[in-house]
Motif scaffolding. Structure first.
Motif, PDB file in Angstrom:
ATOM      1  N   UNK A 442     -31.523  13.483 -21.322  1.00  0.00           N
ATOM      2  CA  UNK A 442     -31.991  12.635 -22.418  1.00  0.00           C
ATOM      3  C   UNK A 442     -32.345  13.476 -23.641  1.00  0.00           C
ATOM      4  N   UNK A 443     -33.017  14.610 -23.416  1.00  0.00           N
ATOM      5  CA  UNK A 443     -33.373  15.505 -24.519  1.00  0.00           C
ATOM      6  C   UNK A 443     -32.121  16.008 -25.233  1.00  0.00           C
ATOM      7  N   UNK A 444     -31.109  16.359 -24.451  1.00  0.00           N
ATOM      8  CA  UNK A 444     -29.863  16.869 -25.018  1.00  0.00           C
ATOM      9  C   UNK A 444     -29.124  15.781 -25.804  1.00  0.00           C
ATOM     10  N   UNK A 445     -29.094  14.568 -25.256  1.00  0.00           N
ATOM     11  CA  UNK A 445     -28.414  13.456 -25.930  1.00  0.00           C
ATOM     12  C   UNK A 445     -29.092  13.147 -27.263  1.00  0.00           C
ATOM     13  N   UNK A 446     -30.414  13.122 -27.273  1.00  0.00           N
ATOM     14  CA  UNK A 446     -31.151  12.861 -28.523  1.00  0.00           C
ATOM     15  C   UNK A 446     -30.803  13.919 -29.567  1.00  0.00           C
ATOM     16  N   UNK A 447     -30.746  15.181 -29.131  1.00  0.00           N
ATOM     17  CA  UNK A 447     -30.385  16.254 -30.069  1.00  0.00           C
ATOM     18  C   UNK A 447     -28.982  16.036 -30.626  1.00  0.00           C
ATOM     19  N   UNK A 448     -28.014  15.715 -29.758  1.00  0.00           N
ATOM     20  CA  UNK A 448     -26.629  15.547 -30.195  1.00  0.00           C
ATOM     21  C   UNK A 448     -26.495  14.387 -31.183  1.00  0.00           C
ATOM     22  N   UNK A 449     -27.238  13.314 -30.931  1.00  0.00           N
ATOM     23  CA  UNK A 449     -27.208  12.174 -31.856  1.00  0.00           C
ATOM     24  C   UNK A 449     -27.762  12.584 -33.220  1.00  0.00           C
ATOM     25  N   UNK A 450     -28.891  13.297 -33.200  1.00  0.00           N
ATOM     26  CA  UNK A 450     -29.495  13.749 -34.458  1.00  0.00           C
ATOM     27  C   UNK A 450     -28.601  14.735 -35.189  1.00  0.00           C
ATOM     28  N   UNK A 451     -27.923  15.596 -34.449  1.00  0.00           N
ATOM     29  CA  UNK A 451     -27.000  16.542 -35.069  1.00  0.00           C
ATOM     30  C   UNK A 451     -25.842  15.811 -35.733  1.00  0.00           C
ATOM     31  N   UNK A 452     -25.314  14.782 -35.049  1.00  0.00           N
ATOM     32  CA  UNK A 452     -24.226  13.990 -35.626  1.00  0.00           C
ATOM     33  C   UNK A 452     -24.676  13.320 -36.925  1.00  0.00           C
ATOM     34  N   UNK A 453     -25.876  12.745 -36.906  1.00  0.00           N
ATOM     35  CA  UNK A 453     -26.411  12.076 -38.098  1.00  0.00           C
ATOM     36  C   UNK A 453     -26.577  13.085 -39.234  1.00  0.00           C
ATOM     37  N   UNK A 454     -27.097  14.273 -38.923  1.00  0.00           N
ATOM     38  CA  UNK A 454     -27.295  15.295 -39.946  1.00  0.00           C
ATOM     39  C   UNK A 454     -25.967  15.753 -40.537  1.00  0.00           C
ATOM     40  N   UNK A 455     -24.986  15.983 -39.678  1.00  0.00           N
ATOM     41  CA  UNK A 455     -23.691  16.449 -40.166  1.00  0.00           C
ATOM     42  C   UNK A 455     -23.012  15.398 -41.052  1.00  0.00           C
ATOM     43  N   UNK A 456     -23.178  14.139 -40.697  1.00  0.00           N
ATOM     44  CA  UNK A 456     -22.489  13.086 -41.434  1.00  0.00           C
ATOM     45  C   UNK A 456     -23.259  12.634 -42.680  1.00  0.00           C
ATOM     46  N   UNK A 457     -24.583  12.656 -42.593  1.00  0.00           N
ATOM     47  CA  UNK A 457     -25.386  12.077 -43.680  1.00  0.00           C
ATOM     48  C   UNK A 457     -26.349  13.079 -44.315  1.00  0.00           C
ATOM     49  N   UNK A 458     -26.041  14.363 -44.269  1.00  0.00           N
ATOM     50  CA  UNK A 458     -26.972  15.347 -44.811  1.00  0.00           C
ATOM     51  C   UNK A 458     -27.312  15.091 -46.278  1.00  0.00           C
ATOM     52  N   UNK A 459     -26.350  14.828 -47.151  1.00  0.00           N
ATOM     53  CA  UNK A 459     -26.708  14.561 -48.559  1.00  0.00           C
ATOM     54  C   UNK A 459     -27.661  13.382 -48.722  1.00  0.00           C
ATOM     55  N   UNK A 460     -27.420  12.319 -47.945  1.00  0.00           N
ATOM     56  CA  UNK A 460     -28.285  11.142 -48.036  1.00  0.00           C
ATOM     57  C   UNK A 460     -29.698  11.452 -47.525  1.00  0.00           C
ATOM     58  N   UNK A 461     -29.777  12.267 -46.463  1.00  0.00           N
ATOM     59  CA  UNK A 461     -31.086  12.648 -45.923  1.00  0.00           C
ATOM     60  C   UNK A 461     -31.854  13.470 -46.956  1.00  0.00           C
ATOM     61  N   UNK A 462     -31.184  14.446 -47.554  1.00  0.00           N
ATOM     62  CA  UNK A 462     -31.837  15.281 -48.570  1.00  0.00           C
ATOM     63  C   UNK A 462     -32.264  14.456 -49.781  1.00  0.00           C
ATOM     64  N   UNK A 463     -31.412  13.529 -50.198  1.00  0.00           N
ATOM     65  CA  UNK A 463     -31.759  12.695 -51.345  1.00  0.00           C
ATOM     66  C   UNK A 463     -32.961  11.822 -51.028  1.00  0.00           C
ATOM     67  N   UNK A 464     -33.012  11.315 -49.794  1.00  0.00           N
ATOM     68  CA  UNK A 464     -34.156  10.504 -49.374  1.00  0.00           C
ATOM     69  C   UNK A 464     -35.441  11.328 -49.421  1.00  0.00           C
ATOM     70  N   UNK A 465     -35.385  12.564 -48.937  1.00  0.00           N
ATOM     71  CA  UNK A 465     -36.569  13.424 -48.957  1.00  0.00           C
ATOM     72  C   UNK A 465     -36.979  13.782 -50.384  1.00  0.00           C
TER      73      UNK A 465
END
Length: 484
Positions: A442-465
């Motif tokens: 479960x810990x590994x799956x959560x990490x992989x999901x978050x990594x996918x989100x970061x790779x795909x939406x990094x600009x949007x995440x940074x803009x939100x911050x």
């Protein structure tokens, strides 16, 4: 081989090993040898300066904190003796030494294959933060590969969080293309992001508690030097509350005031020197990024630049920044009080309280120096951390006494407030130490999901911050303009 590596590191220390690593990294980035050499020297000078100042200040502030604790009548079984004991233990175990060598290789490969955009290898010294968790896990489970896997997994999610905060950290602390990724200080990204809407709902973003506001509104009393003296007076009085009618007490109070004033004044100067070690490297990263994207325009939007990558720097770079050190110092007496009143807490924070400015850097960067928010986040997260270190106390004590140092006389259980008061790290540790495939998976799956989100939406995440940061009053660039 592992013992040889350990011996080399122990003999030369961080102030020698880190500059050598920076020199090598600089040459690999095609920085001119002369500039690379000066970067290395600045790193060594900065680390040495940090060491001198902290070593001089720690005995004084630790004594005051112990007196403060004594005055409150706190009797807690797990005593914080500082992160140094954990560092020694991490280098004394086979799991720790294995990660020190192979973790460096992993950091290079993770960066080379694009799993992370953080070049962590430049911050070799802070690998002990990953090593200590593997060491404690091995002490509990006696499973070498599981424990080594825990250290590697913590590296993965630390790099992920470091990249999430990278644009904000780089912008706030003024070190282009740099971020901190120390495991013991990176997880504060989580409360800084999650709790921010709550603080805004309560109006914290409209409170102008920033160094700039203090300086402009309070004049000389808003200067970091003066604020340091005033905070020193407050802490000194709290530590001598039962002896204020004695000359000895006031001698100690005024000494703390002067020393904390000196810390507030000197640390930014040392930080400036230390930052110069990374500036040429960060500039070279910037040039290489523009070449890769085929855009030499300096005004390119760095938030949307998916080729942008970051140098992992020591969190000493941010320690002396005014909002950082002020917030950290204010949290010292607050955390002592919370340890006293928190139901079920068994941890007594003492020595590592001086590390609080390191511990709040991510929060400071994400909230753009809003001291009220930093304190609020710190109270919530570090209170949870006290529960984490209370649970981990027996494990940590066993690992440190087995692989590291003998316990101080009269102390049964020990901890490190900086290393072990970590709710997120404790959850990951719990998953691995359970040896249950479901929880580990479960810990590994959560990490992989978050990594996918970061790779795909990094600009949007940074803009939100960035939008979050801009909502905080007290800055000329914020949505709410300053009016003094």
């Amino acid at each position: 081989m592992l013992e040889t590596v350990n011996q080399i590191f122990q003999i030369f220390g961080a102030s020698v090993v880190v500059p050598i690593m920076i020199f090598i990294v600089a040459l690999c980035l095609k920085v001119k040898p002369k500039t690379a050499m000066m970067s290395a020297f600045y790193a060594g000078v900065g680390l040495t300066g940090f060491g001198w100042v902290i070593q001089a200040f720690t005995p004084t502030i630790t004594k005051i904190i112990k007196q403060m604790v004594s005055n409150t009548g706190i009797k807690l079984p797990i005593v914080d003796i500082g992160w140094q004991a954990g560092s020694l233990a991490s280098f004394g175990s086979m799991v720790g030494l294995s990660f020190f060598v192979f973790g460096l290789i992993a950091e290079l490969l993770l960066f080379a294959f694009g799993v992370t955009k953080i070049f962590m290898a430049s911050n070799l010294w802070n690998n002990f933060g990953f090593m200590i968790w593997g060491t404690v896990c091995y002490y509990v489970t006696h499973n070498f590969w599981l424990s080594l896997g825990l250290s590697f997994f913590m590296l993965l999610y630390a790099l992920l969080l470091a990249e999430v905060q990278a644009d904000r950290w780089s912008d706030y602390y003024g070190v282009k293309n740099a971020s901190v990724a120390s495991l013991h200080n990176i997880e504060q990204v989580v409360p800084a992001i999650i709790l921010d809407p709550l603080w805004n709902l309560l109006g914290f973003n409209k409170v102008k508690m920033t160094p700039e506001y203090f300086k402009n509104k309070l004049g000389v009393f808003g200067e970091p030097t003066t604020l340091g003296a005033l905070l020193g007076l407050l802490i000194g009085i709290l530590g001598n509350i039962n002896a204020l009618n004695t000359m000895k007490a006031w001698g100690q109070i005024l000494t703390v005031a002067v020393q904390l004033s000196a810390i507030m004044t000197i640390f930014p100067l040392i930080t400036n020197v230390f930052s110069q070690a990374f500036t040429p490297l960060a500039d070279e990263i910037d040039k290489n990024t523009h070449k890769t994207t085929g855009n030499s325009d300096e005004s390119v939007n760095e938030v949307t630049n998916k080729k942008r990558w970051f140098l992992g720097v020591d969190d000493g770079v941010g320690y002396g920044e005014p909002a950082t050190i002020i917030s950290g110092v204010i949290l010292i007496p607050i955390m002592v009080l919370i340890a006293f009143i928190l139901p079920g807490n068994k941890t007594l924070p003492i020595v590592d309280l001086i590390s609080l400015p390191f511990m709040v850097e991510s929060i400071v960067a994400i909230t753009r120096g809003n001291i009220l928010k930093v304190i609020a986040n710190g109270i919530v997260w570090f209170s949870l951390g006290l529960y984490a270190s209370s649970w981990l106390g027996t494990f940590y004590t066993g690992a440190v006494s087995h692989y590291g140092v003998a316990l101080p006389a009269g102390i049964v259980l020990i901890t490190s407030f900086n290393l072990m008061s970590r709710p997120l790290n404790a959850l990951v540790f719990a998953a691995f130490v359970s040896q249950n495939p479901f929880f580990i998976g479960l810990a590994i799956i959560i990490y992989l999901v978050l990594l996918f989100v970061l790779r795909r939406y990094r600009p949007q995440i940074w803009q939100y911050l960035n939008n979050m940061a801009a909502k905080n009053a007290g800055y000329s660039g914020s949505n709410e303009k300053i009016t003094y």
